[in-house]
Motif scaffolding. Structure first.
Motif, PDB file in Angstrom:
ATOM      1  N   LEU A   1      13.402 -20.027 -47.127  1.00 14.26           N
ATOM      2  CA  LEU A   1      12.972 -19.471 -48.410  1.00 14.26           C
ATOM      3  C   LEU A   1      14.166 -19.183 -49.313  1.00 14.26           C
ATOM      4  O   LEU A   1      14.127 -19.434 -50.521  1.00 14.26           O
ATOM      5  CB  LEU A   1      12.164 -18.184 -48.179  1.00 14.26           C
ATOM      6  N   GLU A   2      15.252 -18.647 -48.727  1.00 14.93           N
ATOM      7  CA  GLU A   2      16.447 -18.350 -49.504  1.00 14.93           C
ATOM      8  C   GLU A   2      17.060 -19.636 -50.051  1.00 14.93           C
ATOM      9  O   GLU A   2      17.487 -19.699 -51.214  1.00 14.93           O
ATOM     10  CB  GLU A   2      17.463 -17.601 -48.645  1.00 14.93           C
ATOM     11  N   THR A   3      17.115 -20.663 -49.196  1.00 16.57           N
ATOM     12  CA  THR A   3      17.658 -21.950 -49.640  1.00 16.57           C
ATOM     13  C   THR A   3      16.825 -22.529 -50.772  1.00 16.57           C
ATOM     14  O   THR A   3      17.346 -23.034 -51.760  1.00 16.57           O
ATOM     15  CB  THR A   3      17.702 -22.948 -48.464  1.00 16.57           C
ATOM     16  N   GLU A   4      15.496 -22.434 -50.625  1.00 11.90           N
ATOM     17  CA  GLU A   4      14.598 -22.950 -51.651  1.00 11.90           C
ATOM     18  C   GLU A   4      14.793 -22.176 -52.956  1.00 11.90           C
ATOM     19  O   GLU A   4      14.796 -22.741 -54.047  1.00 11.90           O
ATOM     20  CB  GLU A   4      13.141 -22.828 -51.180  1.00 11.90           C
ATOM     21  N   GLY A   5      14.979 -20.833 -52.806  1.00 10.69           N
ATOM     22  CA  GLY A   5      15.192 -20.007 -53.994  1.00 10.69           C
ATOM     23  C   GLY A   5      16.484 -20.370 -54.705  1.00 10.69           C
ATOM     24  O   GLY A   5      16.516 -20.473 -55.931  1.00 10.69           O
ATOM     25  N   LEU A   6      17.562 -20.580 -53.948  1.00  4.64           N
ATOM     26  CA  LEU A   6      18.846 -20.939 -54.554  1.00  4.64           C
ATOM     27  C   LEU A   6      18.797 -22.324 -55.187  1.00  4.64           C
ATOM     28  O   LEU A   6      19.541 -22.611 -56.121  1.00  4.64           O
ATOM     29  CB  LEU A   6      19.956 -20.870 -53.501  1.00  4.64           C
ATOM     30  N   ARG A   7      17.925 -23.185 -54.641  1.00  2.00           N
ATOM     31  CA  ARG A   7      17.803 -24.523 -55.227  1.00  2.00           C
ATOM     32  C   ARG A   7      17.303 -24.448 -56.660  1.00  2.00           C
ATOM     33  O   ARG A   7      17.579 -25.323 -57.470  1.00  2.00           O
ATOM     34  CB  ARG A   7      16.852 -25.369 -54.371  1.00  2.00           C
ATOM     35  N   HIS A   8      16.589 -23.385 -56.967  1.00  2.00           N
ATOM     36  CA  HIS A   8      16.081 -23.191 -58.322  1.00  2.00           C
ATOM     37  C   HIS A   8      16.794 -22.042 -59.025  1.00  2.00           C
ATOM     38  O   HIS A   8      16.212 -21.349 -59.862  1.00  2.00           O
ATOM     39  CB  HIS A   8      14.573 -22.938 -58.278  1.00  2.00           C
ATOM     40  N   SER A   9      18.072 -21.848 -58.627  1.00  6.24           N
ATOM     41  CA  SER A   9      18.886 -20.799 -59.245  1.00  6.24           C
ATOM     42  C   SER A   9      20.254 -21.353 -59.607  1.00  6.24           C
ATOM     43  O   SER A   9      20.716 -22.336 -59.024  1.00  6.24           O
ATOM     44  CB  SER A   9      19.060 -19.608 -58.287  1.00  6.24           C
ATOM     45  N   HIS A  10      20.879 -20.700 -60.578  1.00  7.12           N
ATOM     46  CA  HIS A  10      22.278 -20.978 -60.906  1.00  7.12           C
ATOM     47  C   HIS A  10      23.103 -19.816 -60.388  1.00  7.12           C
ATOM     48  O   HIS A  10      22.818 -18.657 -60.673  1.00  7.12           O
ATOM     49  CB  HIS A  10      22.469 -21.109 -62.417  1.00  7.12           C
ATOM     50  N   VAL A  11      24.134 -20.119 -59.605  1.00  9.37           N
ATOM     51  CA  VAL A  11      25.046 -19.109 -59.096  1.00  9.37           C
ATOM     52  C   VAL A  11      26.417 -19.390 -59.704  1.00  9.37           C
ATOM     53  O   VAL A  11      26.998 -20.458 -59.482  1.00  9.37           O
ATOM     54  CB  VAL A  11      25.118 -19.150 -57.555  1.00  9.37           C
ATOM     55  N   PHE A  12      26.938 -18.445 -60.476  1.00 11.40           N
ATOM     56  CA  PHE A  12      28.188 -18.708 -61.191  1.00 11.40           C
ATOM     57  C   PHE A  12      28.922 -17.408 -61.476  1.00 11.40           C
ATOM     58  O   PHE A  12      28.350 -16.308 -61.413  1.00 11.40           O
ATOM     59  CB  PHE A  12      27.905 -19.446 -62.505  1.00 11.40           C
ATOM     60  N   GLN A  13      30.195 -17.533 -61.758  1.00 10.51           N
ATOM     61  CA  GLN A  13      31.004 -16.398 -62.176  1.00 10.51           C
ATOM     62  C   GLN A  13      30.928 -16.270 -63.688  1.00 10.51           C
ATOM     63  O   GLN A  13      31.010 -17.279 -64.405  1.00 10.51           O
ATOM     64  CB  GLN A  13      32.451 -16.564 -61.731  1.00 10.51           C
ATOM     65  N   ILE A  14      30.804 -15.059 -64.167  1.00  9.82           N
ATOM     66  CA  ILE A  14      30.698 -14.849 -65.614  1.00  9.82           C
ATOM     67  C   ILE A  14      31.943 -15.357 -66.330  1.00  9.82           C
ATOM     68  O   ILE A  14      31.879 -15.830 -67.465  1.00  9.82           O
ATOM     69  CB  ILE A  14      30.454 -13.352 -65.928  1.00  9.82           C
TER      70      ILE A  14
END
Length: 469
Positions: free
Chosen positions: A26-39
């Motif tokens: 579920l976490e992997t699926e959630g991150l697949r539809h998320s952007h993770v970045f440094q401001i």
């Protein structure tokens, strides 16, 4: 009893592993539809980083941001408009687009009494290309604009007024290929048909073009050699040799090159060579470069085309049909009629994407559900969904995808989701139109990093991710 306890513990252990595996999925699926970045990755840089992609492309020009280090010195950048001013100028452009389309619809209904045409606001005019005019050729930085149809540059002797620009102003008396257009020429009579002012001065054709934000240019209609590259030269290119010009604050460019529809547009004048095909890629950051390419010889394999909307065929604009919006991989519940009421266009000169009020409200609501971990920040001009990221090193935000006719989804790059004033004020880079009957506009912030292909002969627009970064 001991055996039973052992079996229960074993069963519990197996279920625990299964539960953990399920949670991991579920976490992997959630991150697949998320952007993770440094401001910090969204904050402006003071150093220009040129891309090599434009160098490897035939019939291409380098695209730079007019406020970035690839065009302006640090002294110049200190004079750029504030974020509030930029967004205000953007709203002026949107208002003038809406007015223009309204006037166009009135003309279709009333062929006898035609209302005065309103020019499209130059607005911020974010992106520039450099072309060469004359013989010998001199290089000039021009705003490129898919919502304008006329090319002009400032000219000596500047009989009226010329604003400050980076390069020396074009002097037609020093070019062997320059020629004014006569008042008797059929081309001169075309000026008024294209929504500009027409006049004569000593038998020389005079044009006047006014934009919705008080920018303007007036001067001589002329023919000149326009050079894109060594192999892309266009003698007798029709353009405006501006003698009385006015741009908004922050514009130190020589003029404008129009890529919209129209008899005088660059696309129309070069149709024999480029077949009315061009593409651009706008970089993710103001310190990076993109490209503007003409012709369709090397389209990327990943490109997906959506048909141009037929609703805008008789206008300057390139229309699109939006059919939905996805947030975090889930379709936002918006009725299709919300998008079809006024339709949508794509525009290189509009900064912030404008949506019908109902669509924006639903997008905002869906987006906020993913952003509850971050404190809210005050609104910034037209942007009302803002966050304070000053206490966070890494930001997790949901993906946003705009879905066009044919199921073509443009998954917005993370640099196109937020408009950043600073770490304490990062705003969702979408805004609502004032009225449900106002056309939606797919702006340039949301186009970042995509190669966007315009094919006006086949009536389609293509999107390919990872175009220039």
């Amino acid at each position: 009893m001991a055996a039973l306890i052992f079996l229960l513990l074993l069963y519990s252990s197996k279920n625990s592993y299964a539960f953990q595996e399920k949670m991991s999925t579920l976490e992997t699926e959630g991150l697949r539809h998320s952007h993770v970045f440094q401001i910090s990755s969204l904050l402006p840089s003071t150093v220009c980083n040129s891309s090599t992609k434009v160098m490897n492309r035939k019939s291409s020009l380098e695209v730079v941001h007019k406020h970035g280090p690839c065009f302006q010195s640090s002294q110049d950048r200190a004079k750029v408009p504030s974020h509030a001013e930029i967004l205000s100028q953007d709203q002026s452009r949107v208002d003038s687009i809406h007015s223009s389309l309204y006037m166009n619809s009135m003309e279709e209904m009333d062929a006898v009494t035609l209302p005065t045409k309103i020019g499209i606001s130059v607005g911020t005019g974010n992106y520039l290309v450099t072309v060469s005019f004359g013989t010998p050729g001199k290089k000039y930085a021009l705003i490129f604009d898919t919502g304008s149809h006329f090319t002009w540059t400032q000219c000596e002797p500047c009989a009226g007024f010329c604003h400050d620009q980076v390069e020396p102003i074009f002097d037609p008396s020093k070019s062997r290929s320059y020629a004014n257009v006569s008042c008797r020429a059929a081309t001169c009579n075309q000026i008024s048909a294209e929504g500009m002012q027409q006049d004569c001065s000593s038998s020389t054709c005079v044009y006047g073009i006014s934009y919705g934000d008080s920018s303007s240019s007036a001067g001589f209609l002329a023919k000149e050699k326009l050079t894109i590259s060594r192999s892309d030269v266009f003698p007798g290119y029709l353009f405006g040799c501006g003698q009385q010009n006015q741009f908004r604050k922050g514009n130190r460019v020589a003029g404008l090159i129009g890529l919209a529809r129209g008899k005088f547009s660059f696309v129309a004048q070069t149709a024999r060579k480029y077949k009315k095909i061009f593409s651009h890629c706008l970089p993710s950051d103001d310190s990076l470069t993109g490209y503007l390419t003409f012709g369709g010889t090397k389209l990327p394999k990943t490109i997906k085309f959506t048909p141009m909307s037929k609703s805008f065929q008789n206008t300057l604009f390139y229309g699109l049909d939006i059919i939905g919006i996805n947030v975090g991989g889930q379709r936002v519940p918006i009725k299709s009629s919300v998008f079809t009421t006024a339709g949508a266009i794509i525009d290189s000169g509009t900064v912030i994407t404008r949506l019908p009020p109902t669509a924006y409200a639903q997008l905002k609501s869906s987006f906020q559900k993913y952003m509850t971990s971050y404190p809210r920040a005050p609104a910034l001009s037209i942007l009302d969904t803002c966050y304070d990221f000053s206490r966070s090193d890494v930001i997790i935000a949901p993906t946003i995808g705009i879905v066009f006719n044919g199921g073509v989804e443009v998954d917005i790059d993370f640099s196109g989701i937020f408009y950043i004033r600073n770490e304490s004020q990062a705003c969702l880079a979408f805004a609502a139109n004032k009225d449900a009957n106002d056309v939606a506009i797919f702006g340039n912030v949301q186009q970042k990093t995509y190669e966007v292909v315009y094919d006006d002969v086949k009536g389609r627009i293509g999107f390919a991710p990872g175009g220039c970064n």
